[in-house]
Design an enzyme around this catalytic site. Sequence first.
Site, short mmCIF file in Angstrom:
data_model
loop_
_atom_site.label_atom_id
_atom_site.label_comp_id
_atom_site.label_asym_id
_atom_site.label_seq_id
_atom_site.Cartn_x
_atom_site.Cartn_y
_atom_site.Cartn_z
N PHE A 227 31.45 8.61 12.84
CA PHE A 227 31.71 8.06 14.17
C PHE A 227 30.42 8.19 15.00
O PHE A 227 30.39 8.76 16.08
CB PHE A 227 32.86 8.80 14.87
CG PHE A 227 34.12 8.89 14.05
CD1 PHE A 227 35.03 7.83 14.01
CD2 PHE A 227 34.40 10.03 13.29
CE1 PHE A 227 36.20 7.91 13.25
CE2 PHE A 227 35.56 10.12 12.53
CZ PHE A 227 36.47 9.06 12.50
N ASP A 249 29.92 4.29 11.10
CA ASP A 249 30.69 3.82 12.25
C ASP A 249 31.26 2.46 11.90
O ASP A 249 30.63 1.69 11.17
CB ASP A 249 29.82 3.74 13.51
CG ASP A 249 30.66 3.71 14.79
OD1 ASP A 249 30.74 4.75 15.47
OD2 ASP A 249 31.26 2.65 15.08
N CYS A 339 38.42 14.40 21.55
CA CYS A 339 38.33 14.03 22.97
C CYS A 339 39.71 13.67 23.51
O CYS A 339 39.83 12.99 24.51
CB CYS A 339 37.32 12.91 23.19
SG CYS A 339 37.68 11.42 22.27
N1 SAH Z 1 29.29 10.43 18.15
C1 SAH Z 1 29.02 9.32 19.05
C2 SAH Z 1 30.23 8.92 19.88
C3 SAH Z 1 31.45 8.57 19.06
S1 SAH Z 1 32.59 7.57 19.90
C4 SAH Z 1 27.83 9.66 19.93
O1 SAH Z 1 27.30 10.77 19.83
O2 SAH Z 1 27.44 8.82 20.73
C5 SAH Z 1 33.65 7.09 18.61
C6 SAH Z 1 33.06 6.07 17.64
O3 SAH Z 1 33.98 5.91 16.59
C7 SAH Z 1 32.82 4.67 18.19
O4 SAH Z 1 31.48 4.32 17.98
C8 SAH Z 1 33.74 3.75 17.35
O5 SAH Z 1 33.12 2.51 17.02
C9 SAH Z 1 33.93 4.57 16.12
N2 SAH Z 1 35.19 4.39 15.36
C10 SAH Z 1 36.44 4.30 15.82
N3 SAH Z 1 37.32 4.26 14.79
C11 SAH Z 1 36.59 4.34 13.66
C12 SAH Z 1 36.90 4.36 12.27
N4 SAH Z 1 38.18 4.32 11.84
N5 SAH Z 1 35.90 4.46 11.37
C13 SAH Z 1 34.62 4.49 11.79
N6 SAH Z 1 34.26 4.48 13.09
C14 SAH Z 1 35.23 4.40 14.01
#
Ligand code: SAH
Length: 395
Positions: A227, A249, A339
């Site tokens: 993510f 991601d 979160c």
């Molecule tokens: N760690 C990041 C923030 C994460 S926000 C930072 O430091 O900036 C959550 C992220 O999860 C988003 O970018 C979204 O696109 C991704 N996401 C949501 N569901 C997902 C999934 N099933 N598999 C992969 N990515 C996912």
Amino acid sequence: MIDVILKKGKEKAVLHRHPWVFSGAIENIKGKPANGDIVRLMDAKGGFMAYGFYNDQSRVALRLLEWDEAVAVDEQWFRAKVGIAVASRSSILADGLTNTCRLIFSESDFLPGLIVDKYAGHLAVQVLTSGIEKLLPVIIDELQLLLKPESIFDKSDASSRSHEGLETINTALTLSHPPERVEVKENGITYNINIAEGQKSGFYCDQRENRKILAAHAKGKKVLDCFSYTGGFTLNCLQNGATSVATVDSSALAVETLKENIILNKFDETKVTPIVSDVNKQLRKFRDEGETFDIVVLDPPKYAPSRSALDKASRAYKDLNRMGMLLLNPGGLLATFSCSGAMDMETFKQVLAWAALDAGKQVQFIYQFCQPEDHPVRSSFPEGEYLKGLLCRVV
Ligand code: SAH
């Protein structure tokens, strides 16, 4: 000003300065306030309790602002609150290594429904209540006086606006539109931000401190950043000497921006393997291929939007963390986050304990992550606390 009468027996939360009054706690209303109007909340005996924004479209019918009857909740009141919030962020920006942060965090900064993020010289505003919507011209004027931003962009496309009967907005408020790419710095690392198209208001600045804390462990390590969005954890780990980082991601746009950010910071591209995929699928793929890592970061989106979703979300968090643990080399580190406001730290630890059992691993909690000081938690408003995480040594 119209009086709203609270039901007898519902005084406690108000007296404890909780800023929400649910519609079910209201006895009657002496008139017909418009949504977003400021009203007076009175107890059943007619005594003054607080001033607040009214909205009959929302489950939270009143969002309380001021508990002192003698204080006028006028334009000056809102200007003062904006000024106090903005000034309190100065220490975050003081060292020159960071020029992006949250300037105003809604109820936690005594301004229910107003979020303002700073991206270098640009501001992104989210308006989540009709009360703030009405006062927006005053708030924008004050932000312009205080900060003289190059642009202010209204990023009020959050789904929670619909609960207040407000439409989605995604437009520049000032004459100058923010450029497609804004360069910001955090912990001395440069990021490209797309305010209009990016998630949230463009960047997850709530992970600033946690990125730094985790990265202190990254020297010489093989990292998996799940993510990853635009690479917050990845870039901090590279800066601190990680030998390789695999990033995952599901958003192709986020991963493209992550690649740009690696080049922007002149980091070695060959150390990074960016993967656009569903994390759950990718973790299983790594397991099947026998791939392992020294550090795994799990920073998923909110799995539990409400308390009622907590059971289902707990199972999802457990499965995710179990898979993360299985990919770690012995003694490796798992940095795992939630979160979801509905998931408290104790429950999160319990989830990690279940995941460890299922994975056949032992876990030591070595650090508790939280949200940074530009996301304050008001003692009377625990709902403002949403981000938590655990740094786990997995053996
Ligand atoms: N760690 C990041 C923030 C994460 S926000 C930072 O430091 O900036 C959550 C992220 O999860 C988003 O970018 C979204 O696109 C991704 N996401 C949501 N569901 C997902 C999934 N099933 N598999 C992969 N990515 C996912």
